[in-house]
Design an enzyme around this catalytic site. Structure first.
Site, PDB file in Angstrom:
ATOM      1  N   ASP A   1     -26.767 128.527  75.805  1.00  0.00           N
ATOM      2  CA  ASP A   1     -25.699 127.645  76.271  1.00  0.00           C
ATOM      3  C   ASP A   1     -24.443 128.472  76.559  1.00  0.00           C
ATOM      4  O   ASP A   1     -23.894 129.097  75.649  1.00  0.00           O
ATOM      5  CB  ASP A   1     -25.414 126.603  75.186  1.00  0.00           C
ATOM      6  CG  ASP A   1     -24.559 125.457  75.714  1.00  0.00           C
ATOM      7  OD1 ASP A   1     -23.910 125.650  76.761  1.00  0.00           O
ATOM      8  OD2 ASP A   1     -24.557 124.396  75.083  1.00  0.00           O
TER       9      ASP A   1
ATOM     10  N   CYS B   1     -23.301 122.333  82.470  1.00  0.00           N
ATOM     11  CA  CYS B   1     -23.430 123.790  82.670  1.00  0.00           C
ATOM     12  C   CYS B   1     -24.828 124.165  83.173  1.00  0.00           C
ATOM     13  O   CYS B   1     -25.037 124.374  84.359  1.00  0.00           O
ATOM     14  CB  CYS B   1     -23.103 124.545  81.382  1.00  0.00           C
ATOM     15  SG  CYS B   1     -21.400 124.307  80.815  1.00  0.00           S
ATOM     16  N   ARG B   2     -25.804 124.247  82.251  1.00  0.00           N
ATOM     17  CA  ARG B   2     -27.113 124.814  82.626  1.00  0.00           C
ATOM     18  C   ARG B   2     -27.922 123.950  83.589  1.00  0.00           C
ATOM     19  O   ARG B   2     -28.396 124.455  84.621  1.00  0.00           O
ATOM     20  CB  ARG B   2     -27.942 125.066  81.353  1.00  0.00           C
ATOM     21  CG  ARG B   2     -27.380 126.160  80.487  1.00  0.00           C
ATOM     22  CD  ARG B   2     -28.000 126.155  79.104  1.00  0.00           C
ATOM     23  NE  ARG B   2     -27.607 124.963  78.355  1.00  0.00           N
ATOM     24  CZ  ARG B   2     -28.073 124.640  77.158  1.00  0.00           C
ATOM     25  NH1 ARG B   2     -28.965 125.421  76.576  1.00  0.00           N
ATOM     26  NH2 ARG B   2     -27.653 123.559  76.538  1.00  0.00           N
ATOM     27  N   SER B   3     -28.097 122.658  83.268  1.00  0.00           N
ATOM     28  CA  SER B   3     -29.003 121.856  84.121  1.00  0.00           C
ATOM     29  C   SER B   3     -28.452 121.603  85.530  1.00  0.00           C
ATOM     30  O   SER B   3     -29.235 121.621  86.483  1.00  0.00           O
ATOM     31  CB  SER B   3     -29.442 120.563  83.435  1.00  0.00           C
ATOM     32  OG  SER B   3     -28.358 119.723  83.116  1.00  0.00           O
TER      33      SER B   3
ATOM     34  N   CYS C   1     -30.360 119.609  80.026  1.00  0.00           N
ATOM     35  CA  CYS C   1     -29.728 120.416  78.975  1.00  0.00           C
ATOM     36  C   CYS C   1     -28.991 119.462  78.038  1.00  0.00           C
ATOM     37  O   CYS C   1     -29.256 118.253  78.037  1.00  0.00           O
ATOM     38  CB  CYS C   1     -28.812 121.493  79.555  1.00  0.00           C
ATOM     39  SG  CYS C   1     -27.416 120.872  80.526  1.00  0.00           S
TER      40      CYS C   1
ATOM     41  N   ASN D   1     -25.241 118.470  80.369  1.00  0.00           N
ATOM     42  CA  ASN D   1     -25.403 118.246  81.817  1.00  0.00           C
ATOM     43  C   ASN D   1     -24.149 118.615  82.610  1.00  0.00           C
ATOM     44  O   ASN D   1     -23.840 117.997  83.634  1.00  0.00           O
ATOM     45  CB  ASN D   1     -25.834 116.800  82.130  1.00  0.00           C
ATOM     46  CG  ASN D   1     -26.255 116.573  83.582  1.00  0.00           C
ATOM     47  OD1 ASN D   1     -26.018 115.512  84.152  1.00  0.00           O
ATOM     48  ND2 ASN D   1     -26.863 117.567  84.220  1.00  0.00           N
TER      49      ASN D   1
HETATM   50  P1  4NP Z   1     -24.800 122.426  78.805  1.00  0.00           P
HETATM   51  O1  4NP Z   1     -23.552 122.974  77.958  1.00  0.00           O
HETATM   52  O2  4NP Z   1     -25.731 121.762  77.827  1.00  0.00           O
HETATM   53  O3  4NP Z   1     -25.394 123.660  79.398  1.00  0.00           O
HETATM   54  O4  4NP Z   1     -24.224 121.470  79.825  1.00  0.00           O
HETATM   55  C1  4NP Z   1     -22.770 122.116  77.165  1.00  0.00           C
HETATM   56  C2  4NP Z   1     -21.694 121.456  77.725  1.00  0.00           C
HETATM   57  C3  4NP Z   1     -20.904 120.625  76.945  1.00  0.00           C
HETATM   58  C4  4NP Z   1     -21.191 120.468  75.602  1.00  0.00           C
HETATM   59  C5  4NP Z   1     -22.273 121.121  75.037  1.00  0.00           C
HETATM   60  C6  4NP Z   1     -23.061 121.948  75.822  1.00  0.00           C
HETATM   61  N1  4NP Z   1     -20.366 119.627  74.781  1.00  0.00           N
HETATM   62  O5  4NP Z   1     -20.588 119.579  73.572  1.00  0.00           O
HETATM   63  O6  4NP Z   1     -19.449 118.972  75.307  1.00  0.00           O
END
Ligand code: 4NP
Length: 166
Positions: free
Chosen positions: A126, A14-16, A9, A12
């Site tokens: 997200d 939340c989703r992945s 994702c 890294n």
């Molecule tokens: P993820 O969500 O891609 O599902 O891990 C996010 C977590 C942090 C950020 C963006 C998306 N960030 O910009 O810090």
């Protein structure tokens, strides 16, 4: 030999890592330990070395799933190392395709291709700026996707590294 699966994702956190935790849990539940190796990574590097977001850890813990892996950024060597690379959304897929050698691009797939419900389009939304509802929704979506993915890998109907649709 075990099949190596990488979930990707943006951050890294939340989703992945949720997808990785669910996949590992399903592998264990089905008595398939040793047959699969799973990891996760982010296209971004803002959180490298950190554990997953506490909301991701909580939503998984509620279902008895732990998320032990620490955040890391995707590395070029991943395209060689892993048999299958599952992008959480089309932006992740685009970013992966941009750094992946052309002959290995068929390893990259959208995880929602494996969603048996598919009622919300092709991206895993997200949940980072959402709340518990968004994390629950993402968890259930990823649970469906990982179960279908594992079933297809087990049945041999998914040839890893093959670009044909599931
Ligand atoms: P993820 O969500 O891609 O599902 O891990 C996010 C977590 C942090 C950020 C963006 C998306 N960030 O910009 O810090």
């Amino acid at each position: 030999m075990s099949a190596k699966v990488l979930f990707v994702c943006l951050g890294n956190i939340c989703r992945s890592p949720i997808a990785e935790g669910i996949f590992v849990h399903l592998v264990r539940e089905r008595g398939l330990d040793g047959r699969y190796l799973a990891d996760s990574a982010g296209t971004g590097n803002w959180h490298s070395g950190e554990p997953p977001d506490p909301r991701a850890i909580a939503v998984a813990k509620k279902r008895g799933v732990s998320l032990p892996s620490l955040c890391r950024q995707v590395d070029k060597s991943d395209f060689q190392e892993f048999d299958l690379i599952l992008a959480m959304d089309r932006n992740n897929q685009k970013d992966l395709n941009a750094i992946c050698p052309a002959h290995l691009r068929s390893k990259i797939r959208l995880i929602r291709d494996f969603d048996t419900a598919r009622e919300r389009g092709t991206d895993v939304p997200d949940p980072y700026y959402g709340g518990p509802y968004e994390f629950d929704t993402v968890y259930e979506m990823l649970n469906r996707c990982c179960a279908d993915l594992l079933e297809k890998m087990e049945s041999g109907s998914l040839v890893t590294g093959d670009a044909t649709a599931p």
